[in-house]
Design a protein around this motif. Structure first.
Motif, short mmCIF file in Angstrom:
data_model
loop_
_atom_site.label_atom_id
_atom_site.label_comp_id
_atom_site.label_asym_id
_atom_site.label_seq_id
_atom_site.Cartn_x
_atom_site.Cartn_y
_atom_site.Cartn_z
N UNK A 91 7.37 39.58 58.14
CA UNK A 91 8.36 40.28 57.33
C UNK A 91 8.23 39.81 55.89
N UNK A 92 8.80 40.56 54.99
CA UNK A 92 8.72 40.22 53.57
C UNK A 92 10.08 39.75 53.09
N UNK A 98 6.89 36.17 55.72
CA UNK A 98 7.44 35.19 56.66
C UNK A 98 7.20 35.70 58.07
N UNK A 99 6.86 34.82 58.98
CA UNK A 99 6.63 35.19 60.37
C UNK A 99 7.82 34.74 61.20
N UNK A 105 16.35 38.79 62.67
CA UNK A 105 15.68 38.59 61.38
C UNK A 105 14.80 39.79 61.04
N UNK A 106 14.07 40.29 62.01
CA UNK A 106 13.19 41.45 61.77
C UNK A 106 14.01 42.68 61.41
N UNK A 107 15.07 42.94 62.17
CA UNK A 107 15.92 44.10 61.90
C UNK A 107 16.58 43.99 60.53
N UNK A 108 17.14 42.85 60.22
CA UNK A 108 17.81 42.65 58.94
C UNK A 108 16.89 42.80 57.75
N UNK A 109 15.65 42.34 57.90
CA UNK A 109 14.70 42.43 56.79
C UNK A 109 14.08 43.81 56.67
N UNK A 110 14.13 44.62 57.73
CA UNK A 110 13.53 45.96 57.71
C UNK A 110 14.46 47.02 57.13
N UNK A 111 15.75 46.76 57.12
CA UNK A 111 16.73 47.76 56.71
C UNK A 111 16.47 48.34 55.32
#
Length: 149
Positions: A91-92, A98-99, A105-111
């Motif tokens: 994710x960025x 960041x891995x 974490x993935x969902x929150x960063x993708x929004x």
């Protein structure tokens, strides 16, 4: 008089008389954008929800002192849930990769990226609608021959 009519070298469009070809284009663009604004509220909400506006405690070794509403809610909803089989996603965060294997974490960063994608789609739809309607109304010499949308 019809809603779209040519009048002495100028156009008449939805009550606007003596409209030049440029003004006609922008009137149609504004009308098309207004038609798509119902979607843009959701777009703006996802972009804003993903911005780091909430203060958070700084963890040792971290320079990030803010988090987003989307990240906070996703982490609260998914708690400590991880992807199965140890799958990790990149994710960025602030331009750095960041891995993580945490679903929240993935969902929150993708929004916010979902919001950006929606914004691009809306702009493309508005441009396409504007071109089609403008070319339908305007004289052949004023038509736009955009090939890329």
């Amino acid at each position: 008089m019809d809603t779209t009519e040519e009048l002495g070298g100028t156009y008449f469009y939805h009550g606007n008389a003596n409209v030049s070809k440029e003004e006609l284009f922008w009137l149609i663009f504004a009308e098309s954008l207004a038609d798509h604004l119902g979607v843009s509220v959701g777009t703006a909400a996802t972009i804003l929800a993903g911005q780091p506006i909430l203060k958070k405690r700084v963890v040792l070794g971290s320079k990030v002192s803010r988090t987003s509403i989307a990240s906070k809610l996703a982490r609260r909803i998914f708690k400590n849930a991880h992807f199965p089989y140890g799958i990790q996603f990149s994710t960025i965060v602030k331009g750095r990769t960041r891995v993580t294997s945490k679903i929240g974490a993935v969902v929150g960063r993708a929004v916010p990226f979902i919001g950006y994608a929606q914004a691009i789609i809306i702009v493309s739809l508005v441009a396409k609608d504007t071109r089609e309607k403008y070319n339908l109304i305007s004289r052949p010499e004023h038509r736009i021959a955009w090939a890329y949308f």
